[in-house]
Scaffold this motif. Structure first.
Motif, mmCIF file in Angstrom:
data_model
loop_
_atom_site.group_PDB
_atom_site.id
_atom_site.type_symbol
_atom_site.label_atom_id
_atom_site.label_comp_id
_atom_site.label_asym_id
_atom_site.label_seq_id
_atom_site.Cartn_x
_atom_site.Cartn_y
_atom_site.Cartn_z
ATOM 1 N N ASP A 139 0.847 -1.189 0.000
ATOM 2 C CA ASP A 139 0.000 0.000 0.000
ATOM 3 C C ASP A 139 0.888 1.248 0.000
ATOM 4 O O ASP A 139 1.225 1.799 1.046
ATOM 5 C CB ASP A 139 -0.919 -0.012 1.220
ATOM 6 N N THR A 140 1.291 1.702 -1.191
ATOM 7 C CA THR A 140 2.204 2.844 -1.284
ATOM 8 C C THR A 140 1.536 4.149 -0.865
ATOM 9 O O THR A 140 2.206 5.036 -0.333
ATOM 10 C CB THR A 140 2.753 2.982 -2.717
ATOM 11 N N ASP A 141 0.246 4.276 -1.079
ATOM 12 C CA ASP A 141 -0.444 5.499 -0.664
ATOM 13 C C ASP A 141 -0.378 5.665 0.848
ATOM 14 O O ASP A 141 -0.162 6.776 1.348
ATOM 15 C CB ASP A 141 -1.902 5.476 -1.125
ATOM 16 N N ARG A 142 -0.550 4.581 1.557
ATOM 17 C CA ARG A 142 -0.474 4.635 3.018
ATOM 18 C C ARG A 142 0.945 4.992 3.454
ATOM 19 O O ARG A 142 1.130 5.791 4.372
ATOM 20 C CB ARG A 142 -0.898 3.282 3.594
ATOM 21 N N TYR A 143 1.949 4.424 2.791
ATOM 22 C CA TYR A 143 3.339 4.728 3.123
ATOM 23 C C TYR A 143 3.638 6.209 2.890
ATOM 24 O O TYR A 143 4.221 6.885 3.748
ATOM 25 C CB TYR A 143 4.294 3.859 2.297
ATOM 26 N N VAL A 144 3.208 6.716 1.754
ATOM 27 C CA VAL A 144 3.465 8.122 1.429
ATOM 28 C C VAL A 144 2.750 9.037 2.417
ATOM 29 O O VAL A 144 3.322 10.026 2.882
ATOM 30 C CB VAL A 144 3.052 8.425 -0.028
ATOM 31 N N SER A 145 1.524 8.716 2.773
ATOM 32 C CA SER A 145 0.787 9.559 3.714
ATOM 33 C C SER A 145 1.406 9.511 5.110
ATOM 34 O O SER A 145 1.310 10.465 5.873
ATOM 35 C CB SER A 145 -0.688 9.151 3.768
ATOM 36 N N SER B 102 5.331 11.274 4.402
ATOM 37 C CA SER B 102 5.381 12.588 3.789
ATOM 38 C C SER B 102 5.464 13.748 4.791
ATOM 39 O O SER B 102 6.303 14.631 4.618
ATOM 40 C CB SER B 102 4.178 12.777 2.870
#
Length: 149
Positions: A67-73, A76
């Motif tokens: 889950d890259t979106d979760r990692y980025v959020s 970030s």
């Protein structure tokens, strides 16, 4: 009609003969049926014990790791903090400074060049460039680290 305590004569069919004969044949087959059910149950239990952890691992990898979106959020906000960026650049620069000793490098180069025929005065001049070499390496590492971070 004989009672349940009375014995039947050999060869005599009990009351309800056709039904009981089929029932006794079913009882002989039930032992093998029970064995097959036990084997099937054991196989299904083993498969369950093997496949449940695999399924859980697959779900975890899919939902958490990929889950890259979760990692980025998650990453970030701290990654855009100027204090954290400065600390990362400082740490990278320090790590490079610890590994690169300008005086040692210039001394080694001067010794090699002297063995190749460089005059001793030129070798001493080259050894004196150690602090400038350190400074150049630190500046370059800091620029690259700042761009990277």
């Amino acid at each position: 009609m004989p009672s349940s305590h009375e014995r039947l004569e050999p060869g005599a069919a009990p009351e309800g003969g056709a039904h009981d004969a089929a029932g006794s044949g079913h009882q002989r087959g039930s032992a093998s049926g029970r064995l097959m059910r036990n084997i099937a149950s054991a196989v299904f239990i083993v498969l369950t014990c093997v496949l449940v952890p695999v399924a859980l691992l697959t779900v975890w990898v899919h939902d958490i790791v990929l889950d890259t979106d979760r990692y980025v959020s998650t990453v970030s906000p701290p990654a855009s903090d100027q204090a954290i960026e400065d600390a990362a650049v400082k740490r990278i620069t320090h790590a490079a400074d610890v590994r690169v000793n300008g005086n040692q490098v210039t001394s080694d180069i001067a010794a090699w060049l002297q063995s190749q025929g460089l005059p001793p005065k030129a070798a001493q001049a080259l050894k004196g460039l150690g602090p400038q070499f350190d400074s150049a390496v630190n500046d370059t590492v800091e620029k690259v680290a700042t761009r990277f971070v």
